[in-house]
Design a protein around this motif. Structure first.
Motif, PDB file in Angstrom:
ATOM      1  N   LEU A  36       2.771  13.620  -0.659  1.00  0.00           N
ATOM      2  CA  LEU A  36       3.525  12.905   0.536  1.00  0.00           C
ATOM      3  C   LEU A  36       2.895  11.574   1.240  1.00  0.00           C
ATOM      4  O   LEU A  36       1.889  12.035   1.417  1.00  0.00           O
ATOM      5  CB  LEU A  36       3.631  14.092   1.816  1.00  0.00           C
ATOM      6  CG  LEU A  36       4.473  13.732   2.999  1.00  0.00           C
ATOM      7  CD1 LEU A  36       5.850  13.460   2.695  1.00  0.00           C
ATOM      8  CD2 LEU A  36       4.350  14.891   3.875  1.00  0.00           C
ATOM      9  N   SER A  37       3.626  10.478   1.139  1.00  0.00           N
ATOM     10  CA  SER A  37       3.152   9.512   1.755  1.00  0.00           C
ATOM     11  C   SER A  37       3.688   9.119   2.939  1.00  0.00           C
ATOM     12  O   SER A  37       4.940   9.114   3.012  1.00  0.00           O
ATOM     13  CB  SER A  37       3.298   8.258   0.468  1.00  0.00           C
ATOM     14  OG  SER A  37       2.804   8.519  -0.562  1.00  0.00           O
ATOM     15  N   LEU A  38       2.946   8.784   3.914  1.00  0.00           N
ATOM     16  CA  LEU A  38       3.236   8.481   5.331  1.00  0.00           C
ATOM     17  C   LEU A  38       2.994   6.862   5.532  1.00  0.00           C
ATOM     18  O   LEU A  38       1.725   6.620   5.428  1.00  0.00           O
ATOM     19  CB  LEU A  38       2.951   9.150   6.312  1.00  0.00           C
ATOM     20  CG  LEU A  38       3.006  10.755   6.152  1.00  0.00           C
ATOM     21  CD1 LEU A  38       2.348  11.381   7.284  1.00  0.00           C
ATOM     22  CD2 LEU A  38       4.771  10.930   6.466  1.00  0.00           C
ATOM     23  N   THR A  39       3.751   5.957   5.847  1.00  0.00           N
ATOM     24  CA  THR A  39       3.478   4.688   6.240  1.00  0.00           C
ATOM     25  C   THR A  39       3.496   4.589   7.786  1.00  0.00           C
ATOM     26  O   THR A  39       4.625   4.758   8.285  1.00  0.00           O
ATOM     27  CB  THR A  39       4.340   3.659   5.549  1.00  0.00           C
ATOM     28  OG1 THR A  39       5.708   3.719   5.833  1.00  0.00           O
ATOM     29  CG2 THR A  39       4.152   3.549   3.978  1.00  0.00           C
ATOM     30  N   ALA A  82      -4.320  -4.425   6.927  1.00  0.00           N
ATOM     31  CA  ALA A  82      -3.819  -5.205   8.033  1.00  0.00           C
ATOM     32  C   ALA A  82      -2.531  -5.063   8.605  1.00  0.00           C
ATOM     33  O   ALA A  82      -2.545  -5.286   9.833  1.00  0.00           O
ATOM     34  CB  ALA A  82      -3.799  -6.752   7.350  1.00  0.00           C
ATOM     35  N   ASP A  83      -1.555  -4.573   7.802  1.00  0.00           N
ATOM     36  CA  ASP A  83      -0.420  -4.149   8.119  1.00  0.00           C
ATOM     37  C   ASP A  83      -0.129  -2.906   8.908  1.00  0.00           C
ATOM     38  O   ASP A  83       1.047  -2.805   9.740  1.00  0.00           O
ATOM     39  CB  ASP A  83       0.763  -4.197   7.183  1.00  0.00           C
ATOM     40  CG  ASP A  83       0.690  -5.796   6.634  1.00  0.00           C
ATOM     41  OD1 ASP A  83       0.340  -6.718   7.202  1.00  0.00           O
ATOM     42  OD2 ASP A  83       0.863  -5.869   5.415  1.00  0.00           O
ATOM     43  N   GLY A  84      -1.127  -1.765   8.727  1.00  0.00           N
ATOM     44  CA  GLY A  84      -0.946  -0.594   9.425  1.00  0.00           C
ATOM     45  C   GLY A  84      -1.786   0.313   8.596  1.00  0.00           C
ATOM     46  O   GLY A  84      -2.805   0.283   7.874  1.00  0.00           O
ATOM     47  N   TYR A  85      -1.319   1.801   8.472  1.00  0.00           N
ATOM     48  CA  TYR A  85      -2.063   2.883   8.031  1.00  0.00           C
ATOM     49  C   TYR A  85      -1.221   3.379   6.923  1.00  0.00           C
ATOM     50  O   TYR A  85       0.077   3.370   7.006  1.00  0.00           O
ATOM     51  CB  TYR A  85      -2.318   3.862   8.980  1.00  0.00           C
ATOM     52  CG  TYR A  85      -3.283   3.271  10.443  1.00  0.00           C
ATOM     53  CD1 TYR A  85      -4.575   3.345  10.214  1.00  0.00           C
ATOM     54  CD2 TYR A  85      -2.721   2.575  11.273  1.00  0.00           C
ATOM     55  CE1 TYR A  85      -5.274   2.923  11.140  1.00  0.00           C
ATOM     56  CE2 TYR A  85      -3.412   2.156  12.387  1.00  0.00           C
ATOM     57  CZ  TYR A  85      -4.816   2.160  12.339  1.00  0.00           C
ATOM     58  OH  TYR A  85      -5.395   1.723  13.387  1.00  0.00           O
TER      59      TYR A  85
END
Length: 149
Positions: free
Chosen positions: A129-132, A52-55
């Motif tokens: 590697l985590s992208l928000t 709900a907040d993003g990817y």
């Protein structure tokens, strides 16, 4: 007793064992070329999750440092790339053969118009590697109670 040599086309071997071509290439290169095949990854595995907040985008890239990554955003395309040459120098050794390792990849992701590009974040931990990528406020789904009149 008579022995008969049978020759099977490669496609039959692949049907029985899909890894046969890889092993054949490996053995061929070891015994004929005296070099090892390129076993470095070309493109890392990726998970993309929407909430709900993003990817959230996760890339499996073990063995790198956080300084090795280049993360660029141009228009609505997010690009993650790495170009790294691994060279270890050991003084005082007379090498007859020495192999260098070079790792590179480039992954691009098309972002929707609903993301807030100013708040994109990245973290590298334990080889991932985590992208928000958060959504804009107006694009986030919010629960709403509708009264019946």
């Amino acid at each position: 007793m008579t022995l008969i040599k049978r020759s099977y086309p490669v496609r039959n071997i692949e049907r029985v064992n899909p890894f046969a071509p890889m092993f054949n290439d490996f053995l061929e290169s070891m015994f004929n070329n005296n070099t090892m095949p390129d076993t470095s990854f070309k493109t890392p595995a990726v998970n993309v999750v929407e909430n709900a907040d993003g990817y959230a985008i996760e890339l499996a890239v073990p063995g790198l440092k956080k300084d090795d990554f280049n993360i660029d955003l141009e228009k609505n395309t997010l690009t993650v790339s790495v170009e790294k040459e691994n060279e270890s120098k050991e003084e005082g050794k007379n090498y007859h053969r020495r192999e260098f390792s070079y790792t590179s990849f480039k992954r691009s992701f098309n972002l929707p118009e609903t993301v807030d590009v100013e708040k994109i974040g990245a973290e590298y931990k334990d080889g991932v590697l985590s992208l928000t990528i958060p959504k804009k406020e107006e694009a986030q789904l919010k629960a709403k109670q509708i009264k019946v009149s």
